[in-house]
Design an enzyme around this catalytic site. Structure first.
Site, PDB file in Angstrom:
ATOM      1  CB  VAL A 102       8.490 -10.590   6.092  1.00  9.51           C
ATOM      2  CG1 VAL A 102       9.855  -9.986   6.400  1.00  9.51           C
ATOM      3  CG2 VAL A 102       7.736 -10.861   7.397  1.00  9.51           C
ATOM      4  CG  ASP A 103       2.788  -7.844   5.167  1.00  4.08           C
ATOM      5  OD1 ASP A 103       3.114  -7.555   3.997  1.00  4.08           O
ATOM      6  OD2 ASP A 103       2.354  -7.010   5.982  1.00  4.08           O
ATOM      7  CG  HIS A 118      13.505  -6.205   7.268  1.00  3.66           C
ATOM      8  ND1 HIS A 118      12.864  -5.473   8.239  1.00  3.66           N
ATOM      9  CD2 HIS A 118      14.705  -5.598   7.069  1.00  3.66           C
ATOM     10  CE1 HIS A 118      13.644  -4.467   8.622  1.00  3.66           C
ATOM     11  NE2 HIS A 118      14.758  -4.514   7.923  1.00  3.66           N
ATOM     12  CB  CYS A 126      18.634 -25.794   3.776  1.00  6.69           C
ATOM     13  SG  CYS A 126      19.795 -26.829   4.693  1.00  6.69           S
ATOM     14  CB  CYS A 129      22.767 -27.488   1.454  1.00 10.10           C
ATOM     15  SG  CYS A 129      20.979 -27.596   1.160  1.00 10.10           S
ATOM     16  CB  CYS A 147      17.319 -29.326   4.073  1.00 12.24           C
ATOM     17  SG  CYS A 147      17.862 -29.253   2.374  1.00 12.24           S
ATOM     18  CD  GLU A 215       1.913   5.360  18.320  1.00 11.89           C
ATOM     19  OE1 GLU A 215       3.127   5.315  18.597  1.00 11.89           O
ATOM     20  OE2 GLU A 215       1.126   4.447  18.569  1.00 11.89           O
TER      21      GLU A 215
END
Ligand code: APR
Length: 250
Positions: A102-103, A118, A126, A129, A147, A215
């Site tokens: 999400v970066d 994601h 909000c 709404c 909001c 890994e």
């Protein structure tokens, strides 16, 4: 890193590439991963904070966590791994980058054909709404924002544990996994579903699946190739093996 002849041949001939990235690709930018040896979020236990009940119970705490992460993300830059994927998009005919991150770092690097599974930490909405809040100065937040239209609680536009993925985003991701001939799974522990199902979807349709991770993961034994190391080092080398394809602007 030396690549096998089989891998080289696959890279040179790939026509349709689907890439799944996770927190590991941003690790070299300085964003901590959630799991794995260097997973720093461990002290915050994402499963505990990143869920709707935690938010309703303590919205200020959840916002504090997101404000901290967003501040950190604003201070870092995309790395060689992110840029290698921008170059890959230029080289192959069909390309879809599916990210669990999400970066916003892929977007900042210049990736275009992207699916954010994601959500994105830069957007909020909000919970009452549904109004989308694009401009929110969360860096200076001390309490959960409200909001401006209805006074409802505003939350980050990210997918929390127990929540459905945006339907359209997941169906685009699945379609790309189904149609690709090469699937790259990069810097993800591949344990969070449904994103973790995508490499298996690609397998089932006959794609060549390559994992890049520091890994070994649950995917390592199934992947056709598992390249152990840092994405920022391996990806530029890997991408240089793809030839420019007709119809794409180098
Ligand atoms: N290069 C390649 N891989 C790396 C690197 C690196 N430089 N650094 C770390 N890794 C690997 C780790 O070994 C680990 O397997 O990246 C992986 C990161 O795994 P996670 O922290 O579990 O991140 P991710 O798979 O993206 O998590 C999935 O879980 O918490 C939720 O919603 C959150 O989107 C996230 C999802």
């Amino acid at each position: 890193m030396t690549f096998s002849d089989t891998l080289r041949a696959r890279l040179e001939t790939a026509q349709s590439v689907c890439v799944l990235t996770g927190a590991g690709i941003s690790a070299e930018s300085g964003v901590p991963t959630f799991r794995g040896e260097e997973g720093l979020w461990k002290k915050f236990r994402p499963e505990e904070l990143a869920n709707f009940h935690a938010f309703i119970r303590n919205p200020d705490l959840v916002w504090e966590w997101y404000a901290y992460r967003r501040k950190l993300i604003h201070e870092v830059k995309p790395n060689a791994g992110h840029y290698a994927l921008v170059e890959l998009e230029r080289r192959v005919k069909e390309f879809t980058l599916v990210t669990q991150n999400v970066d916003n770092l892929h977007r900042r690097a210049g990736s275009k054909s992207m699916v954010e599974l994601h959500g994105n930490i830069e957007r909020s909405y909000c919970i009452d709404c549904g109004a989308i809040v694009e401009e929110l100065d969360i860096d200076s937040l001390t309490k959960a924002p409200r909001c401006v239209h209805c006074g409802g609680l505003v939350r980050p536009d990210v997918v929390w544990f127990g929540e459905m993925l945006p339907r359209e985003a997941f169906s685009r991701a699945e379609q790309a996994a189904r149609h690709c001939d090469l699937f790259l799974c990069i810097g993800t522990s591949a344990v969070v579903y449904p994103a973790a199902s995508l490499p298996y979807t690609a397998f089932d349709q006959g794609a060549f699946v390559v994992e890049i991770n520091r890994e070994r993961t649950e995917l390592s034994t199934r992947a056709h190739e598992s390249l152990l190391g840092a994405a920022g080092e391996i990806l530029p080398q890997l991408v240089s093996c793809f030839s420019h394809q007709e119809g794409n602007t180098p």
